[in-house]
Design an enzyme around this catalytic site. Structure first.
Site, PDB file in Angstrom:
ATOM      1  N   HIS A   5       0.817  -1.216   0.000  1.00 13.58           N
ATOM      2  CA  HIS A   5       0.000   0.000   0.000  1.00 13.58           C
ATOM      3  C   HIS A   5       0.852   1.267   0.000  1.00 13.58           C
ATOM      4  O   HIS A   5       2.029   1.254   0.379  1.00 13.58           O
ATOM      5  CB  HIS A   5      -0.943   0.011   1.209  1.00 13.58           C
ATOM      6  CG  HIS A   5      -0.201   0.032   2.525  1.00 13.58           C
ATOM      7  ND1 HIS A   5       0.321   1.191   3.063  1.00 13.58           N
ATOM      8  CD2 HIS A   5       0.105  -0.959   3.383  1.00 13.58           C
ATOM      9  CE1 HIS A   5       0.919   0.901   4.206  1.00 13.58           C
ATOM     10  NE2 HIS A   5       0.808  -0.400   4.422  1.00 13.58           N
ATOM     11  N   ARG A  21      -6.074   0.908   4.248  1.00  8.77           N
ATOM     12  CA  ARG A  21      -4.975   1.503   3.483  1.00  8.77           C
ATOM     13  C   ARG A  21      -4.635   0.692   2.233  1.00  8.77           C
ATOM     14  O   ARG A  21      -4.265   1.267   1.201  1.00  8.77           O
ATOM     15  CB  ARG A  21      -3.745   1.701   4.372  1.00  8.77           C
ATOM     16  CG  ARG A  21      -3.189   0.449   5.042  1.00  8.77           C
ATOM     17  CD  ARG A  21      -2.188   0.848   6.119  1.00  8.77           C
ATOM     18  NE  ARG A  21      -1.514  -0.269   6.767  1.00  8.77           N
ATOM     19  CZ  ARG A  21      -1.969  -0.921   7.822  1.00  8.77           C
ATOM     20  NH1 ARG A  21      -3.150  -0.599   8.360  1.00  8.77           N
ATOM     21  NH2 ARG A  21      -1.256  -1.903   8.370  1.00  8.77           N
ATOM     22  N   GLU A  79      -1.525  -7.004   7.255  1.00  9.03           N
ATOM     23  CA  GLU A  79      -0.185  -6.791   7.798  1.00  9.03           C
ATOM     24  C   GLU A  79       0.017  -7.692   9.014  1.00  9.03           C
ATOM     25  O   GLU A  79      -0.950  -8.156   9.633  1.00  9.03           O
ATOM     26  CB  GLU A  79      -0.044  -5.305   8.200  1.00  9.03           C
ATOM     27  CG  GLU A  79       1.272  -4.912   8.824  1.00  9.03           C
ATOM     28  CD  GLU A  79       2.479  -5.178   7.940  1.00  9.03           C
ATOM     29  OE1 GLU A  79       2.808  -6.372   7.728  1.00  9.03           O
ATOM     30  OE2 GLU A  79       3.114  -4.212   7.486  1.00  9.03           O
ATOM     31  N   HIS A 134       0.441  -5.612   2.148  1.00 10.84           N
ATOM     32  CA  HIS A 134       1.250  -4.932   3.162  1.00 10.84           C
ATOM     33  C   HIS A 134       2.701  -5.387   3.106  1.00 10.84           C
ATOM     34  O   HIS A 134       3.030  -6.410   2.502  1.00 10.84           O
ATOM     35  CB  HIS A 134       0.658  -5.208   4.546  1.00 10.84           C
ATOM     36  CG  HIS A 134      -0.776  -4.769   4.648  1.00 10.84           C
ATOM     37  ND1 HIS A 134      -1.143  -3.519   5.092  1.00 10.84           N
ATOM     38  CD2 HIS A 134      -1.922  -5.406   4.294  1.00 10.84           C
ATOM     39  CE1 HIS A 134      -2.467  -3.401   5.027  1.00 10.84           C
ATOM     40  NE2 HIS A 134      -2.953  -4.532   4.547  1.00 10.84           N
TER      41      HIS A 134
END
Length: 201
Positions: free
Chosen positions: A9, A58, A84, A154
């Site tokens: 991201h 995100r 993540e 991520h």
């Protein structure tokens, strides 16, 4: 031959503030949205059949800006397996201040090592244990059907995929850092073997 495109991201608010983010849902910054636009521009000539992303905003916002820039609408699968790594007790803490408290070497180990988790959090090994089975079952399933796949996720979920594809050792992965919104393009065989790799920096 099918392509796999991995993108971390764009810059998030807590990236900007140098804080451990993990599973906390924070938005992109203006720079993060611009990074996503640039990633979309780099991929404008690619045919992509399906997109995967995490359940965190995100990554989803990065994918949205990218596809709008590319002028495409993609079927999209969102899954927590691509989230993540969970930073546990470090989530929300400033990285520099955490290094002052625990020592730079210890924080580097928590951030980059393969098998040492931060307190009450996930190591890269633990992240890979949820990311890679999903990758092999779903994403490689699409690759085996000849589809070109975009994964916007991520730093650490993508690191675990790169570690597997590039056959990196536990020591080699220490040096692996994926920049924000920089596409990594793999040509794969239908069996998922890497034929070529290009970083569109």
């Amino acid at each position: 031959m099918p392509k796999l495109i991995l993108v971390r991201h764009g810059q998030s608010l807590w990236n900007l503030e140098d804080r451990f983010t993990g599973w906390v849902d924070v938005p992109l910054t203006d720079l993060g949205r611009e990074e996503a636009r640039r990633a979309g521009q780099k991929l404008a000539g690619f045919e992509i059949n399906v997109a995967y992303t995490s359940t965190l905003a995100r990554a989803q916002e990065t994918l949205k800006v990218m596809t709008e820039t590319m002028g495409v609408t993609l079927p999209t699968i969102r899954d927590q397996a691509l989230n993540e790594r969970h930073y546990g007790d470090l989530q929300g803490l400033n990285k520099a201040r955490t290094a002052e408290k625990y020592g730079k070497e210890q924080v580097h180990i928590w951030r980059r090592s393969f098998d040492v988790p931060p307190p009450n959090g996930e190591s890269l090994e633990m992240t890979a244990a949820r990311t890679l089975p999903f990758f092999e079952r779903c994403i490689l399933g699409d690759i085996q059907q000849g589809k070109n796949v975009l994964v916007v996720a991520h730093g650490n979920s993508n690191r675990s995929i790169v570690m597997s594809l590039d056959k990196l050792s536990n020591e080699e992965v220490l040096a692996l850092n994926l920049g924000t919104a920089i596409p990594v393009v793999y040509d794969l065989s239908p069996e998922g073997e890497v034929l070529s790799k290009e970083v569109l920096s």
